[in-house]
Design a protein around this motif. Sequence first.
Motif, short mmCIF file in Angstrom:
data_model
loop_
_atom_site.label_atom_id
_atom_site.label_comp_id
_atom_site.label_asym_id
_atom_site.label_seq_id
_atom_site.Cartn_x
_atom_site.Cartn_y
_atom_site.Cartn_z
N LYS A 460 7.28 -6.52 2.34
CA LYS A 460 7.07 -7.71 1.52
C LYS A 460 5.80 -8.45 1.96
CE LYS A 460 10.82 -9.85 -0.78
NZ LYS A 460 12.17 -10.40 -0.64
N LYS A 461 5.48 -8.30 3.25
CA LYS A 461 4.33 -9.02 3.79
C LYS A 461 3.06 -8.18 3.74
CE LYS A 461 7.26 -9.30 6.91
NZ LYS A 461 7.83 -9.19 8.24
N CYS A 462 3.20 -6.97 3.18
CA CYS A 462 2.04 -6.10 3.11
C CYS A 462 1.39 -6.26 1.73
CB CYS A 462 2.46 -4.65 3.35
SG CYS A 462 1.12 -3.49 3.27
N GLU A 463 0.33 -7.04 1.66
CA GLU A 463 -0.28 -7.42 0.38
C GLU A 463 -0.69 -6.19 -0.44
OE1 GLU A 463 -0.72 -10.62 -0.87
OE2 GLU A 463 0.59 -11.24 0.79
N GLN A 464 -1.38 -5.26 0.22
CA GLN A 464 -1.89 -4.08 -0.51
C GLN A 464 -0.75 -3.26 -1.12
OE1 GLN A 464 -2.85 -1.63 3.45
NE2 GLN A 464 -2.25 -0.43 1.72
N PHE A 465 0.44 -3.32 -0.47
CA PHE A 465 1.56 -2.55 -1.00
C PHE A 465 2.27 -3.30 -2.12
CE2 PHE A 465 6.12 -1.64 -1.15
CZ PHE A 465 6.11 -0.28 -1.34
N ILE A 466 2.54 -4.55 -1.86
CA ILE A 466 3.43 -5.30 -2.73
C ILE A 466 2.82 -5.59 -4.10
CG2 ILE A 466 2.90 -7.75 -2.16
CD1 ILE A 466 6.38 -6.23 -1.89
#
Length: 805
Positions: A460-466
């Motif tokens: 959830k805290k991984c911007e590129q993933f979320i």
Amino acid sequence: MDKIAIEQKWNQQWKEQKAYSFDKNDVKNKDYVLEMFSYPSGAKLHIGHWYNYSLSDSYARYRVLKGKNVYQPMGFDSFGLPAENYAIKTGIHPQDSTLKNIAVMEKQLQDMGALFDWDSEIKTCMPDYYKWTQWMFCQLYKNGLAYRKKAPVNWCDSCQTVLANEQVIDGKCERCGHEVVKKDLTQWFFKITQYAEELLQDLDKLDWPEKTKAMQRNWIGKSVGGEVEFTLENGKSFRVFTTRADTLYGCTYVILAPEHPLVDEITTEENKQKVALYKEQSAKSSEIERLSTAKEKTGVFTGSYAINPINGEKVEVWVGDYVLYSYGTGAVMAVPAHDERDFVFAKKHGLEIKRVIVDPNGSQELPFCEYGTLVNSQEFDGMDSATARVEIVKKLEKIGKGELKTNYRLRDWLVSRQRYWGAPIPIVYCPDCGTVLDERLPVELPYDVNFTPDGESPLKKCEQFIHTTCPKCGKPAIREADTMDTFVCSSWYFLRYPDANNDKEPFNTEWIDKMLPVDKYVGGAEHACMHLLYARFFTKALRDMGYLHFDEPFLSLVHQGTILGPDGNKMSKSLGNTVSPDEYIEKYGSDVFRTYLAFGFKYIEGGPWSDDGVVGINKWLDRVERQVLSAFGDYQTTDQVGKAEQELNRVLHNTISHVDEDYATFSFNTAVARMMELTNALAKYESCAVKNKQVYCNVAKQLVIMLSPLAPHFTEELWHQIGQEGFVVRQKFPQFDESALKVQQIELLVQINSRPKARIEVASDLSNEQLQQTALQDGKVQEALNGATIKKVIVVPNKLINFII
RNA sequence: GCGGACGUGGUGAAAUGGCAGACACGUAAGUUUCAGACGCUUAUACUGUAAAAGGUGUGCAGGUUCAAGUCCUGUCGUCCGCACCA
């Protein structure tokens, strides 16, 4: 022979010259031998791995000798919590530690000398595998077998994270010991309950240990009964599930689970405070407390009444937490006269107890929970319970107040985890389109993620993933941040193996229809109600979608036993009772170690570790070497086949028939014992002055072949030392010749009144009468008979004769 | 409480209803060796005997059978799984 030095030599030659490989053109003769793949948590193979993999390989090698085209793959179940927890502790990325561990284990497994098909190796944490795990999710979703709902899950307040069930030990967090509480979270589920009945029925088809089948039956928990509708004064109604509708006339109150939605609605003003307090208390109490049978049965009155549909009686509606909201309808009819729990509850709260079943044995004692004959039940009086439990529901059915119903204890499988080290769930939340399946696979797991637990999914805290785009409309959307339970990865890996390098689809249907089901599956019993049930569910779901055409993944299942620490406890680092296989491998080599594991334990039982016998096995292999080389050495020869040769052959064929059966049934310990007997017979023959070279060498050769599944390197070396062609694994298992077991003279036991009295040498082809005559002529027998009259004679051919006097 | 399994020497364990303890480990004695290691031979359930003979033995108590570790009934104990599932 230097047993350690030769290992590398043969491992290399086998690899270079392709000593054995599965033949894809001969699938009709295939034999799919599979061991549960391992979790690469530690750096090295432990004794349990050796016990499982080396002896299953011995079985596989035996099947090859028997002429089967054996397929035995190997891989790693490499997602999961331990690697992530290790990362949290040490800062080493789970992917780095996992891949490093796998590399070490691969090397060790190769050195073991097993027939693993490395071309089809699987690592579930790699995108080329989890891409298809995600594909599985997509198919289940599209077929209505994957859904999202709010559910209570295990929560550890200290670690700020959700825990898997396996991580909750006695109601406490495995890592920090903090009490685990239930928390309502929105979670993903697989609808395994849709297959409850088939999962139950098909168990009968399987060659599995009875215990494992019983555990699955128990877990699925089918119960047949009926639903009965109770109407409230406000016109609303609710249903209860019961397996004892025959006791319906004895219902004196009903109970709703605290979570039941009707509770708030029907609680009267003066009871509101009491009920609210009760609900709060039961929500706070832990699952363990609440489910404890020892706990007192508590509950409170709602102030409302419901109508019993069978007789129109008005009964009190209570709230009680001994009723589980998750089972049946979350509401129960209470029949205190005929149910122990209701009886205790009624006694405590002063509720009416009304007998409606009489004990056929006449006892007046209550509660009476067995079947009996109905009383106080209007037209059903005199009927037996078994009939009435159906007839009463049928009557209710007619008036629209009930129906026959089957319930299962099995719950849907919660598959989402708020964790990093797992396969991402391929779902996108779009502001416009809502929940959208993302079939742009793989949904890659990003490497750079802060996985320190803080109550939220690390992703959830991984911007590129979320942040992504909606697969439907292309506008910005948010990814699901949860990953899948690792049991999802292992629910279909056996389907991937035979087609592991397919980059177009998870597997080719036509091909796996030929390769599956698995013929022999070997693994620990601890997976009885998890992995083994999930894998069966996946197989059936994929079958119904048309991706494969068989019903069951594993036809035959064997559980290896557990090797315990020398103190009899389960091996664990905290107990300090672990035993490393490495020191034995270094000292004696893997063949001695494998053979010892075979001989020292009953395979399916295991037991405490002891190395008392390792030296003995080492000695035995040395003896085998001496005997075999001696057979191929120089000595005075003859072409005659005399008594000594016949005896040697008899032992050989006795060994062949037993070893054959023993390998087939994983009775490795007795297989070794028989081969030791054969070695003893060879030693005895060696002492003959003149020997038949052909007979002698043949026996030695057959022993080498029979031993090769347990000690592959050792026997390969011997095989070549005695000048044989080709690899041992390419030989045929010796053919059993029953006629070789026949001997001319046998020792017959003579019993009188079943007491052993004498042993006599007789020809083996005598008739019963001749036997009797011969026996009676024996001096000892005559003495023992002392002229008594013989009433009866029992002859067991080749064994004994029993005179009853 | 329900379900499954198990109970045999000093130890690991064998025994399609037919001589309980195969095969090993360990132990003891002997042999080989300068010595040790290795190897080889013999013994090794209990009791009894100078040695035999005999007697007793597969958790316990019964039963079926010519014959029971094995089949049946009951009972005790150990392990495993599930457990307020209506």
